[in-house]
Design a protein around this motif. Sequence first.
Motif, PDB file in Angstrom:
ATOM      1  N   GLU A 141      22.085 -23.246  20.784  1.00  0.00           N
ATOM      2  CA  GLU A 141      23.405 -23.609  21.393  1.00  0.00           C
ATOM      3  C   GLU A 141      24.589 -22.939  21.079  1.00  0.00           C
ATOM      4  OE1 GLU A 141      23.561 -27.996  21.048  1.00  0.00           O
ATOM      5  OE2 GLU A 141      23.016 -27.781  18.826  1.00  0.00           O
ATOM      6  N   LEU A 142      25.676 -23.253  21.640  1.00  0.00           N
ATOM      7  CA  LEU A 142      27.057 -22.719  21.222  1.00  0.00           C
ATOM      8  C   LEU A 142      27.496 -23.400  19.999  1.00  0.00           C
ATOM      9  CD1 LEU A 142      28.642 -21.962  24.662  1.00  0.00           C
ATOM     10  CD2 LEU A 142      27.988 -20.142  22.987  1.00  0.00           C
ATOM     11  N   LEU A 143      28.172 -22.678  18.977  1.00  0.00           N
ATOM     12  CA  LEU A 143      28.737 -23.420  18.134  1.00  0.00           C
ATOM     13  C   LEU A 143      29.955 -24.428  18.461  1.00  0.00           C
ATOM     14  CD1 LEU A 143      29.362 -24.266  14.859  1.00  0.00           C
ATOM     15  CD2 LEU A 143      30.778 -22.191  14.840  1.00  0.00           C
ATOM     16  N   GLY A 144      30.441 -23.631  19.619  1.00  0.00           N
ATOM     17  CA  GLY A 144      31.797 -24.401  20.248  1.00  0.00           C
ATOM     18  C   GLY A 144      31.657 -25.476  20.906  1.00  0.00           C
ATOM     19  N   SER A 145      30.383 -25.984  21.111  1.00  0.00           N
ATOM     20  CA  SER A 145      29.988 -27.244  21.729  1.00  0.00           C
ATOM     21  C   SER A 145      30.126 -28.494  20.533  1.00  0.00           C
ATOM     22  CB  SER A 145      28.560 -27.203  22.219  1.00  0.00           C
ATOM     23  OG  SER A 145      27.764 -26.897  20.959  1.00  0.00           O
ATOM     24  N   TYR A 146      30.420 -27.980  19.450  1.00  0.00           N
ATOM     25  CA  TYR A 146      30.741 -29.087  18.452  1.00  0.00           C
ATOM     26  C   TYR A 146      32.465 -29.155  18.253  1.00  0.00           C
ATOM     27  CZ  TYR A 146      26.135 -29.569  17.646  1.00  0.00           C
ATOM     28  OH  TYR A 146      24.732 -29.686  17.796  1.00  0.00           O
ATOM     29  N   ASP A 147      33.100 -28.560  19.314  1.00  0.00           N
ATOM     30  CA  ASP A 147      34.591 -28.041  18.916  1.00  0.00           C
ATOM     31  C   ASP A 147      35.439 -29.586  19.420  1.00  0.00           C
ATOM     32  OD1 ASP A 147      37.388 -27.737  18.433  1.00  0.00           O
ATOM     33  OD2 ASP A 147      37.275 -25.448  19.340  1.00  0.00           O
ATOM     34  N   PRO A 148      36.090 -30.232  18.401  1.00  0.00           N
ATOM     35  CA  PRO A 148      36.604 -31.543  18.923  1.00  0.00           C
ATOM     36  C   PRO A 148      38.050 -30.987  20.121  1.00  0.00           C
ATOM     37  CG  PRO A 148      37.116 -31.386  16.654  1.00  0.00           C
ATOM     38  CD  PRO A 148      36.016 -30.081  17.107  1.00  0.00           C
ATOM     39  N   GLN A 149      38.410 -29.800  19.704  1.00  0.00           N
ATOM     40  CA  GLN A 149      39.337 -29.245  20.796  1.00  0.00           C
ATOM     41  C   GLN A 149      39.009 -28.757  22.144  1.00  0.00           C
ATOM     42  OE1 GLN A 149      42.437 -26.912  18.922  1.00  0.00           O
ATOM     43  NE2 GLN A 149      42.524 -28.280  17.099  1.00  0.00           N
ATOM     44  N   LYS A 150      37.261 -28.697  22.065  1.00  0.00           N
ATOM     45  CA  LYS A 150      36.767 -28.476  23.318  1.00  0.00           C
ATOM     46  C   LYS A 150      36.960 -26.657  23.752  1.00  0.00           C
ATOM     47  CE  LYS A 150      35.516 -32.693  24.107  1.00  0.00           C
ATOM     48  NZ  LYS A 150      34.419 -32.873  23.295  1.00  0.00           N
ATOM     49  N   GLN A 151      37.321 -25.979  22.591  1.00  0.00           N
ATOM     50  CA  GLN A 151      37.005 -24.429  22.988  1.00  0.00           C
ATOM     51  C   GLN A 151      35.826 -23.968  22.722  1.00  0.00           C
ATOM     52  OE1 GLN A 151      40.118 -23.334  20.125  1.00  0.00           O
ATOM     53  NE2 GLN A 151      41.570 -23.191  21.841  1.00  0.00           N
ATOM     54  N   LEU A 152      35.056 -23.981  23.682  1.00  0.00           N
ATOM     55  CA  LEU A 152      33.674 -23.559  23.703  1.00  0.00           C
ATOM     56  C   LEU A 152      33.330 -22.435  23.211  1.00  0.00           C
ATOM     57  CD1 LEU A 152      31.046 -25.054  24.590  1.00  0.00           C
ATOM     58  CD2 LEU A 152      31.419 -23.596  26.946  1.00  0.00           C
ATOM     59  N   ILE A 153      33.922 -21.247  23.568  1.00  0.00           N
ATOM     60  CA  ILE A 153      33.944 -19.795  23.175  1.00  0.00           C
ATOM     61  C   ILE A 153      34.487 -19.554  21.884  1.00  0.00           C
ATOM     62  CG2 ILE A 153      33.650 -17.627  23.917  1.00  0.00           C
ATOM     63  CD1 ILE A 153      31.737 -19.338  25.442  1.00  0.00           C
ATOM     64  N   ILE A 154      34.102 -19.007  20.839  1.00  0.00           N
ATOM     65  CA  ILE A 154      34.657 -18.279  19.772  1.00  0.00           C
ATOM     66  C   ILE A 154      35.012 -16.956  20.019  1.00  0.00           C
ATOM     67  CG2 ILE A 154      34.707 -18.081  17.324  1.00  0.00           C
ATOM     68  CD1 ILE A 154      33.172 -20.909  17.005  1.00  0.00           C
ATOM     69  N   GLU A 155      35.970 -16.571  20.193  1.00  0.00           N
ATOM     70  CA  GLU A 155      36.404 -15.165  20.583  1.00  0.00           C
ATOM     71  C   GLU A 155      36.258 -14.034  19.612  1.00  0.00           C
ATOM     72  OE1 GLU A 155      36.548 -14.091  23.636  1.00  0.00           O
ATOM     73  OE2 GLU A 155      37.015 -16.119  24.609  1.00  0.00           O
ATOM     74  N   ASP A 156      35.779 -12.907  19.628  1.00  0.00           N
ATOM     75  CA  ASP A 156      35.372 -11.833  18.731  1.00  0.00           C
ATOM     76  C   ASP A 156      36.914 -11.468  18.429  1.00  0.00           C
ATOM     77  OD1 ASP A 156      34.715  -9.915  17.123  1.00  0.00           O
ATOM     78  OD2 ASP A 156      33.429  -8.897  18.802  1.00  0.00           O
ATOM     79  N   PRO A 157      37.264 -11.388  16.923  1.00  0.00           N
ATOM     80  CA  PRO A 157      38.708 -10.891  16.578  1.00  0.00           C
ATOM     81  C   PRO A 157      38.371  -9.494  16.179  1.00  0.00           C
ATOM     82  CG  PRO A 157      37.273 -11.952  14.720  1.00  0.00           C
ATOM     83  CD  PRO A 157      36.247 -12.097  16.152  1.00  0.00           C
ATOM     84  N   TYR A 158      37.204  -8.903  16.257  1.00  0.00           N
ATOM     85  CA  TYR A 158      37.237  -7.409  15.990  1.00  0.00           C
ATOM     86  C   TYR A 158      38.368  -6.360  16.392  1.00  0.00           C
ATOM     87  CZ  TYR A 158      35.078  -3.005  14.602  1.00  0.00           C
ATOM     88  OH  TYR A 158      34.694  -1.622  14.067  1.00  0.00           O
ATOM     89  N   TYR A 159      38.653  -6.347  17.547  1.00  0.00           N
ATOM     90  CA  TYR A 159      39.683  -5.767  18.078  1.00  0.00           C
ATOM     91  C   TYR A 159      41.147  -6.123  18.188  1.00  0.00           C
ATOM     92  CZ  TYR A 159      36.048  -2.621  19.836  1.00  0.00           C
ATOM     93  OH  TYR A 159      34.712  -1.908  19.860  1.00  0.00           O
TER      94      TYR A 159
END
Length: 184
Positions: A141-159
Amino acid sequence: MLFQGGAERGNKKDGPSGVNDVPSAEHSLYLHFLSSKSDSGNICRSPIAEAVFRKLVTEENIEKQWRIDSAATSTYEIGNPPDYRGQNCVRKHGITMNHIARQVTKDDFLTFDYILCMDESNLRDLKRKSNQIQNCKAHIELLGSYDPQKQLIIEDPYYGNDDDFETVYQQCLRCCKEFLEKSH
């Protein structure tokens, strides 16, 4: 993230470093956070999440109950340390990283109870891989599914810049705290 339980509990098996480093654990957590682009190499978000969760369980004095790790779906960065910007970010929060990128293996799907990933592309890839493995026990599952702020996707910071790594850190912190609370 993958959580190990059941009959596998307490076995000594070759861990991610290739040596017998799997502790006896009530729960084992394998962090598998990936992106569909640059971070599919296991050098940005997943090592941050791994380091955050390791600190949380250490602060609660339950680190022996958890096996914590991360891996990639790709081979891009195998053997490399985490991105220096991620290391700098967690260091500002009093956390050190001790991680070398590796690729997810068939045994990961058989050994661990949970795999938590960062985005939908990784979720699809991991579920596709798990469907090819008989007796897969990992819940993916998505780690973001546990976000109390409901941000489901954790965006890639690489760029991105240092602020983007800080955003990833804060999201991982919120999600890992919630996950840990729900797993007790």
